[in-house]
Design a protein around this motif. Sequence first.
Motif, PDB file in Angstrom:
ATOM      1  N   UNK A  16       2.217  31.578   2.687  1.00 12.49           N
ATOM      2  CA  UNK A  16       2.915  30.598   3.511  1.00 12.49           C
ATOM      3  C   UNK A  16       4.422  30.816   3.449  1.00 12.49           C
ATOM      4  N   UNK A  17       5.130  30.009   4.185  1.00  8.81           N
ATOM      5  CA  UNK A  17       6.589  30.032   4.200  1.00  8.81           C
ATOM      6  C   UNK A  17       7.125  28.863   3.380  1.00  8.81           C
ATOM      7  N   UNK A  18       8.270  29.070   2.769  1.00  8.26           N
ATOM      8  CA  UNK A  18       8.870  28.038   1.922  1.00  8.26           C
ATOM      9  C   UNK A  18       9.188  26.767   2.709  1.00  8.26           C
ATOM     10  N   UNK A  19       9.549  26.886   3.960  1.00  5.40           N
ATOM     11  CA  UNK A  19       9.913  25.705   4.745  1.00  5.40           C
ATOM     12  C   UNK A  19       8.690  24.924   5.242  1.00  5.40           C
ATOM     13  N   UNK A  20       7.486  25.393   4.947  1.00  5.43           N
ATOM     14  CA  UNK A  20       6.279  24.676   5.346  1.00  5.43           C
ATOM     15  C   UNK A  20       5.606  23.962   4.174  1.00  5.43           C
ATOM     16  N   UNK A  21       6.188  24.044   3.010  1.00  6.02           N
ATOM     17  CA  UNK A  21       5.591  23.466   1.808  1.00  6.02           C
ATOM     18  C   UNK A  21       5.656  21.943   1.829  1.00  6.02           C
ATOM     19  N   UNK A  22       4.501  21.304   1.609  1.00  9.32           N
ATOM     20  CA  UNK A  22       4.500  19.858   1.424  1.00  9.32           C
ATOM     21  C   UNK A  22       3.324  19.477   0.523  1.00  9.32           C
ATOM     22  N   UNK A  23       3.527  18.421  -0.234  1.00  6.93           N
ATOM     23  CA  UNK A  23       2.573  18.024  -1.266  1.00  6.93           C
ATOM     24  C   UNK A  23       1.200  17.664  -0.695  1.00  6.93           C
ATOM     25  N   UNK A  24       1.153  16.956   0.412  1.00  6.45           N
ATOM     26  CA  UNK A  24      -0.118  16.551   0.990  1.00  6.45           C
ATOM     27  C   UNK A  24      -0.975  17.776   1.348  1.00  6.45           C
ATOM     28  N   UNK A  25      -0.354  18.753   1.971  1.00  2.00           N
ATOM     29  CA  UNK A  25      -1.077  19.969   2.347  1.00  2.00           C
ATOM     30  C   UNK A  25      -1.520  20.752   1.117  1.00  2.00           C
ATOM     31  N   UNK A  26      -0.626  20.899   0.139  1.00  2.00           N
ATOM     32  CA  UNK A  26      -0.981  21.640  -1.070  1.00  2.00           C
ATOM     33  C   UNK A  26      -2.124  20.968  -1.822  1.00  2.00           C
ATOM     34  N   UNK A  27      -2.120  19.651  -1.895  1.00  2.00           N
ATOM     35  CA  UNK A  27      -3.201  18.933  -2.569  1.00  2.00           C
ATOM     36  C   UNK A  27      -4.527  19.156  -1.846  1.00  2.00           C
ATOM     37  N   UNK A  28      -4.519  19.103  -0.525  1.00  3.39           N
ATOM     38  CA  UNK A  28      -5.742  19.336   0.255  1.00  3.39           C
ATOM     39  C   UNK A  28      -6.232  20.766   0.071  1.00  3.39           C
ATOM     40  N   UNK A  29      -5.321  21.710   0.057  1.00  4.35           N
ATOM     41  CA  UNK A  29      -5.707  23.106  -0.151  1.00  4.35           C
ATOM     42  C   UNK A  29      -6.342  23.302  -1.519  1.00  4.35           C
ATOM     43  N   UNK A  30      -5.767  22.686  -2.536  1.00  5.38           N
ATOM     44  CA  UNK A  30      -6.307  22.817  -3.887  1.00  5.38           C
ATOM     45  C   UNK A  30      -7.712  22.224  -3.973  1.00  5.38           C
ATOM     46  N   UNK A  31      -7.897  21.055  -3.392  1.00  2.99           N
ATOM     47  CA  UNK A  31      -9.231  20.444  -3.387  1.00  2.99           C
ATOM     48  C   UNK A  31     -10.246  21.333  -2.661  1.00  2.99           C
TER      49      UNK A  31
END
Length: 82
Positions: A16-31
């Motif tokens: 991914x790109x650094x400017x697209x990072x957000x906690x909600x998305x990262x949490x969903x990806x991890x799950x």
Amino acid sequence: VCEKISALKMLWRAHTRANLADEKTFAAMHRAGCREISFGIESGSDKILRFMRKGITVRQAEEAVKLAKKYFNVKIYFCVGF
């Protein structure tokens, strides 16, 4: 997308790109099974990042990596000698 992937019960990685990072998305990806993420940071210099037209800053890159480390193994890619 993450809901569909999680039904497969597999581990995966993402780029991914650094400017697209957000906690909600990262949490969903991890799950959903994502365990590694990589960023094409390219440089530790705002001047070079502007010259490369990356559309990110060093601060954005630092914050993105800090956030991602809460959920994933993190890889960062740099250009040497640009």
